[in-house]
Design a protein around this motif. Structure first.
Motif, mmCIF file in Angstrom:
data_model
loop_
_atom_site.group_PDB
_atom_site.id
_atom_site.type_symbol
_atom_site.label_atom_id
_atom_site.label_comp_id
_atom_site.label_asym_id
_atom_site.label_seq_id
_atom_site.Cartn_x
_atom_site.Cartn_y
_atom_site.Cartn_z
ATOM 1 N N ASP A 1 -4.565 9.301 4.844
ATOM 2 C CA ASP A 1 -4.340 8.171 3.934
ATOM 3 C C ASP A 1 -3.722 6.988 4.680
ATOM 4 O O ASP A 1 -4.134 5.836 4.505
ATOM 5 N N VAL A 2 -2.719 7.278 5.504
ATOM 6 C CA VAL A 2 -2.061 6.208 6.258
ATOM 7 C C VAL A 2 -3.011 5.628 7.298
ATOM 8 O O VAL A 2 -3.045 4.405 7.523
ATOM 9 N N LEU A 3 -3.792 6.483 7.945
ATOM 10 C CA LEU A 3 -4.758 6.009 8.936
ATOM 11 C C LEU A 3 -5.733 5.021 8.304
ATOM 12 O O LEU A 3 -6.094 4.007 8.919
ATOM 13 N N ASN A 4 -6.138 5.294 7.079
ATOM 14 C CA ASN A 4 -7.049 4.389 6.375
ATOM 15 C C ASN A 4 -6.384 3.040 6.096
ATOM 16 O O ASN A 4 -7.037 1.993 6.161
ATOM 17 N N ILE A 5 -5.086 3.045 5.788
ATOM 18 C CA ILE A 5 -4.377 1.775 5.568
ATOM 19 C C ILE A 5 -4.320 0.983 6.871
ATOM 20 O O ILE A 5 -4.548 -0.232 6.887
ATOM 21 N N TYR A 6 -4.018 1.655 7.983
ATOM 22 C CA TYR A 6 -3.993 0.972 9.277
ATOM 23 C C TYR A 6 -5.353 0.376 9.603
ATOM 24 O O TYR A 6 -5.455 -0.743 10.119
ATOM 25 N N SER A 7 -6.404 1.121 9.308
ATOM 26 C CA SER A 7 -7.755 0.611 9.551
ATOM 27 C C SER A 7 -8.002 -0.650 8.735
ATOM 28 O O SER A 7 -8.601 -1.619 9.229
ATOM 29 N N ARG A 8 -7.504 -0.685 7.513
ATOM 30 C CA ARG A 8 -7.684 -1.869 6.660
ATOM 31 C C ARG A 8 -6.891 -3.055 7.199
ATOM 32 O O ARG A 8 -7.346 -4.202 7.104
ATOM 33 N N PHE B 1 0.834 12.600 20.541
ATOM 34 C CA PHE B 1 2.254 12.273 20.522
ATOM 35 C C PHE B 1 3.077 13.491 20.941
ATOM 36 O O PHE B 1 2.821 14.609 20.482
ATOM 37 N N ALA B 2 4.055 13.257 21.822
ATOM 38 C CA ALA B 2 4.867 14.366 22.332
ATOM 39 C C ALA B 2 5.592 15.073 21.187
ATOM 40 O O ALA B 2 6.345 14.455 20.446
ATOM 41 N N GLY B 3 5.351 16.369 21.034
ATOM 42 C CA GLY B 3 5.991 17.159 19.993
ATOM 43 C C GLY B 3 5.178 17.273 18.730
ATOM 44 O O GLY B 3 5.568 18.003 17.802
ATOM 45 N N ALA B 4 4.034 16.585 18.641
ATOM 46 C CA ALA B 4 3.214 16.621 17.427
ATOM 47 C C ALA B 4 2.255 17.795 17.436
ATOM 48 O O ALA B 4 1.865 18.306 18.493
ATOM 49 N N LEU B 5 1.874 18.217 16.245
ATOM 50 C CA LEU B 5 0.819 19.211 16.108
ATOM 51 C C LEU B 5 -0.539 18.561 16.363
ATOM 52 O O LEU B 5 -1.394 19.119 17.050
ATOM 53 N N GLU B 6 -0.704 17.346 15.832
ATOM 54 C CA GLU B 6 -1.953 16.599 15.993
ATOM 55 C C GLU B 6 -1.677 15.110 15.790
ATOM 56 O O GLU B 6 -0.843 14.730 14.980
ATOM 57 N N THR B 7 -2.379 14.280 16.554
ATOM 58 C CA THR B 7 -2.266 12.826 16.409
ATOM 59 C C THR B 7 -3.620 12.227 16.071
ATOM 60 O O THR B 7 -4.606 12.492 16.768
ATOM 61 N N LYS B 8 -3.654 11.453 15.006
ATOM 62 C CA LYS B 8 -4.846 10.672 14.688
ATOM 63 C C LYS B 8 -4.522 9.202 14.944
ATOM 64 O O LYS B 8 -3.372 8.776 14.814
ATOM 65 N N SER B 9 -5.535 8.453 15.332
ATOM 66 C CA SER B 9 -5.292 7.063 15.714
ATOM 67 C C SER B 9 -6.463 6.190 15.319
ATOM 68 O O SER B 9 -7.549 6.682 14.982
ATOM 69 N N ILE B 10 -6.220 4.897 15.352
ATOM 70 C CA ILE B 10 -7.323 3.940 15.327
ATOM 71 C C ILE B 10 -7.329 3.255 16.686
ATOM 72 O O ILE B 10 -6.289 2.919 17.238
ATOM 73 N N GLU C 1 0.820 -1.217 0.000
ATOM 74 C CA GLU C 1 0.000 0.000 0.000
ATOM 75 C C GLU C 1 0.852 1.265 0.000
ATOM 76 O O GLU C 1 0.555 2.217 -0.729
ATOM 77 N N ILE C 2 1.899 1.308 0.814
ATOM 78 C CA ILE C 2 2.694 2.544 0.872
ATOM 79 C C ILE C 2 3.597 2.691 -0.356
ATOM 80 O O ILE C 2 4.029 3.799 -0.676
ATOM 81 N N GLU C 3 3.857 1.572 -1.046
ATOM 82 C CA GLU C 3 4.600 1.682 -2.302
ATOM 83 C C GLU C 3 3.813 2.492 -3.320
ATOM 84 O O GLU C 3 4.389 3.230 -4.124
ATOM 85 N N LYS C 4 2.487 2.378 -3.264
ATOM 86 C CA LYS C 4 1.631 3.171 -4.147
ATOM 87 C C LYS C 4 1.742 4.663 -3.831
ATOM 88 O O LYS C 4 1.422 5.506 -4.667
ATOM 89 N N MET C 5 2.184 4.973 -2.609
ATOM 90 C CA MET C 5 2.342 6.359 -2.174
ATOM 91 C C MET C 5 3.774 6.853 -2.358
ATOM 92 O O MET C 5 4.128 7.930 -1.889
ATOM 93 N N LEU D 1 -7.591 -7.631 7.454
ATOM 94 C CA LEU D 1 -6.692 -8.756 7.723
ATOM 95 C C LEU D 1 -6.983 -9.416 9.064
ATOM 96 O O LEU D 1 -7.152 -10.629 9.149
ATOM 97 N N LEU D 2 -7.023 -8.615 10.130
ATOM 98 C CA LEU D 2 -7.158 -9.146 11.488
ATOM 99 C C LEU D 2 -8.599 -9.316 11.932
ATOM 100 O O LEU D 2 -8.860 -9.858 13.003
ATOM 101 N N ALA D 3 -9.557 -8.832 11.129
ATOM 102 C CA ALA D 3 -10.993 -8.937 11.437
ATOM 103 C C ALA D 3 -11.345 -8.258 12.756
ATOM 104 O O ALA D 3 -12.217 -8.715 13.489
ATOM 105 N N VAL D 4 -10.664 -7.158 13.057
ATOM 106 C CA VAL D 4 -10.902 -6.403 14.286
ATOM 107 C C VAL D 4 -11.490 -5.034 13.933
ATOM 108 O O VAL D 4 -10.840 -4.250 13.234
#
Length: 544
Positions: A231-238, A259-268, A110-114, A243-246
Motif C-alpha cells: 500500500d505504501v509502495l503504491n503511494i510512493y509510486s503516485r 535494508f539491513a535487518g529487514a525480512l524483505e525490501t520493496k522499492s520504486i 494518503e497515510i491519514e486514510k491508513m 506529482l513529479l511526472a517521473v
C-alpha cells in the motif's frame, strides 16, 4: 556519473558588470547563456552609471557533462546553495522547500486514510541501542556520525546522530504495545537524518544530512504487514508519477541489496537515461520479527498467548527532488512539473519605447497575477526594469516555471496575453477572458507531456537480454537491463565484479530490483550470468 563539484561551485558563479545607459540595457537570451553581455546604447540621451549583475546561464550541456550540468541547474535554478562550512551539506532554498511541502501534504493525506499518526522522536541514539541489532548497525556503521564532546568535556559515552530511527523508536514500542488491542500501531515522522557519506556527495541525491519521512508500524500478523508494504509502495509510486511526472518501476530488492535487518525490501526505482544509472527512489521494508525479538516487542493475543509483532518501516526523502531535476531538466535549466512547481506562471512585461508607459504594463502584469491567484494558480510577476526581456526570459527558464505570460502594448490593445510553454517552447495568444481556462488546460497538458516524454525515454533505454554478451553490450550503451537470474547472492556479487570497469570508468552493475510485474519465464530459461536455471526476471544496471 554525477560527482560532487562543491569545490568548484563554492563561490558565486556570476558575472558582475558595470554597464550604463539611461534608456535600455539589453542582454539577449543567447548571450546570457554563453556569459556574454552586450550593451545597446541609445543616441541623444544622457548616460548615467547603473550597476548591473548578469548571472551566467548553464555553461555545459546535459548530455556532455551531466555532473556539472546537474550541479549548475540545482544552483542557478535556486533550489539549493552549497554549505561551505561542512562538505556534503546543502542549504535548501524556498523552491526546494515548496516542492517538499507539496509532497508532504499529499503523502500526509494518503497515510491519514491508513490511520497513521504523526510523532517526533529525538535525533540522538545511544550506542547501546544502536548496536543492539547487530545486522542493522553493520549496514550503517561507516555512515554513523558520533557526538563525542559537550563544550570542553568529553562525553562518557558517545551519542550517535540518527542515520534512521528503528533503534530510536522500537524501545518505546515495547512499552506501548501490551495486548492485541494496541495493534496495529502506526507511526510516521518528518525529520532529518545524518549519514556521513564517504563517497562523493551529490545535491539531493547523496548528502550527509537530508530530509525525509519515516514510517514505523507494528501488526499482529505477517499478512497485515505485507499488505501495508504494498500500500505504501503504491503511494510512493503516485508521488513520483502523479506529482513529479517521473515514471518508476515497483519491485523487490535482492537479498544483497535489501535494508539491513529487514525480512524483505520493496522499492520504486527510477532511471536516468543521460547517465545510464538507476536510482532508488523510495523504499518500503517488511522487517519481519527481527527487531521485535531484539527489543522485546510482544503482545498478548486474543487467546492469551504471548506473540511477537510484525513490523514495517518505509521512507521517501528529498532525493525525490533531485530525481525530478535529473529527469526533466534541460540545457536551459530546471523544468518543473506543474503539480509541484513553486511558481506555475510567471508574468513579464514587454515594453516598446514610446508605445505605452512601462508602469501601465507593470500594472497589467500584476492584474493578471491577481486573477490567476484568485483561481488558485501560483503566479508571480517579474517586473524588474533593470533587465531586458531576453535576460528575464532566460532567467525564468533557469528557474523552471511551467508557463510564461508576456504582456506588451499590442497585447493590451487586443485585450490578450501571449503564453509560452517551458517544456516545448510553444507560444499562443489568449484572450484575457479565456485566460484561466487556457492556463489550467495548458498546465494539465504540460504535466502529462513531461510524464509521457520521460516514460518514452525509459522504454527506449530498457533492453531485455538473455546472455552475458548481450548484457555487456547493453551496459556499454547505458541501458536499463532486464535479464533472467538464478537469484543467488554470489552470482550477483560476481556480476558486479566482472562488470566493474569499462572504458567510461563506470562502477559495477547490480540488481536494481525484481519487478512486481514479471514477464513470462520459460522453463528452459537460463540465468544470463551463471547459466543455471533462471528463477525470475530482474532489472540490472549501474546506480547512484
Amino acid at each position: 556519473m554525477v560527482n560532487s563539484v562543491e569545490d568548484d561551485l563554492g563561490t558565486s558563479t556570476s558575472l558582475g558588470s558595470q554597464i550604463s545607459d539611461e534608456d535600455s540595457v539589453q542582454v539577449e537570451t543567447n548571450q546570457l547563456l554563453t556569459g556574454e553581455a552586450s550593451v545597446v546604447k541609445s543616441s541623444g540621451k544622457k548616460r548615467k552609471e547603473m550597476k548591473k549583475e548578469t548571472r551566467l546561464g548553464i555553461s555545459v550541456k546535459k548530455d556532455e557533462d551531466f555532473g556539472n550540468w546537474y550541479s549548475e541547474v540545482c544552483r542557478f535554478g535556486e533550489l539549493l546553495e552549497y554549505y561551505e562550512q561542512v562538505k556534503g551539506c546543502y542549504i535548501l532554498k524556498p523552491s526546494a522547500m515548496k516542492i517538499w511541502n507539496v509532497i508532504r501534504r499529499f503523502f500526509d493525506g494518503e497515510i491519514e486514510k491508513m490511520d497513521v499518526e504523526e510523532y517526533y522522536f529525538p535525533m540522538f541514539v545511544s550506542r547501546g541501542s544502536l548496536e543492539k541489532e547487530k545486522e542493522h548497525i553493520k549496514g550503517f556503521a561507516p555512515e554513523v556520525a558520533w557526538v563525542t564532546r559537550a563544550g570542553e568535556s568529553d562525553l562518557e559515552t558517545p551519542i550517535a546522530l540518527r542515520p534512521t530511527s528503528e533503534t530510536v523508536i522500537y524501545p518505546y514500542l515495547s512499552k506501548w504495545i501490551r495486548g492485541h488491542r494496541d495493534l496495529p500501531l502506526k507511526i510516521n515522522q518528518w525529520n532529518n537524518v545524518v549519514r556521513w557519506e564517504s563517497s562523493d556527495t551529490t545535491p539531493f541525491v547523496r548528502s550527509r544530512e537530508f530530509l525525509w519521512q519515516e514510517g514505523h508500524t507494528a501488526f499482529a500478523t505477517k499478512e497485515e504487514a505485507e499488505q501495508e508494504v504494498l500500500d505504501v509502495l503504491n503511494i510512493y509510486s503516485r508521488v513520483y508519477e502523479e506529482l513529479l511526472a517521473v515514471p518508476v518501476i515497483k519491485g523487490t530488492k535482492s537479498e544483497n541489496e535489501k535494508f539491513a535487518g529487514a525480512l524483505e525490501t520493496k522499492s520504486i526505482e527510477a532511471f536516468i537515461p543521460s547517465t545510464g544509472r538507476g536510482i532508488q527512489a523510495a523504499t518500503s521494508h517488511c522487517l519481519g520479527q527481527n527487531f521485535a525479538k531484539m527489543f522485546d516487542i510482544t503482545f498478548e493475543d486474543k487467546k492469551g498467548k504471548r506473540s511477537m509483532v510484525w513490523q514495517n518501516s518505509w521512507g521517501i526523502s528529498t532525493r525525490s527532488i533531485g530525481v525530478m531535476v535529473m529527469t526533466h531538466g534541460d540545457d536551459k535549466g530546471v523544468v518543473f512539473p506543474p503539480k509541484v512547481a513553486p511558481v506555475k506562471v510567471v508574468v513579464i512585461q514587454v515594453p516598446i519605447k514610446g508605445a505605452v508607459d512601462d508602469q501601465v504594463l507593470c500594472d497589467a502584469c500584476e492584474a493578471v497575477v491577481s486573477t490567476l491567484r484568485e483561481a488558485g494558480i501560483r503566479a508571480k510577476a517579474d517586473t524588474r526594469d533593470n533587465y531586458s526581456c531576453g535576460w528575464k526570459y532566460a532567467d525564468q527558464e533557469l528557474k523552471g516555471a511551467p508557463l510564461r505570460i508576456e504582456i506588451g502594448p499590442r497585447d493590451l490593445a487586443n485585450d490578450q496575453v501571449r503564453i509560452v510553454r517551458r517544456d516545448t517552447g510553444a507560444k499562443m495568444d489568449v484572450k484575457r477572458g479565456d485566460l484561466i481556462e487556457q492556463v489550467k488546460n495548458l498546465l494539465e497538458k504540460i504535466q502529462r507531456n513531461l510524464y509521457d516524454v520521460a516514460k518514452r525515454k525509459l522504454e527506449e533505454c530498457t533492453q531485455k537480454v538473455e546472455t552475458w554478451e548481450e548484457f555487456e553490450e547493453a551496459l556499454r550503451q547505458k541501458k536499463l537491463i532486464l535479464a533472467p537470474w538464478c537469484d543467488e547472492v554470489e552470482v550477483e556479487k560476481d556480476v558486479r565484479k566482472r562488470s566493474g570497469s569499462d572504458e567510461t570508468g563506470g562502477g559495477g552493475a547490480k540488481t536494481l530490483c525484481t519487478p512486481l510485474e514479471q514477464p513470462e519465464l520459460r522453463q528452459d530459461t537460463l540465468c544470463f550470468a551463471s547459466g543455471k536455471p533462471a528463477k525470475k526476471w530482474s532489472y540490472w544496471g549501474r546506480s547512484y
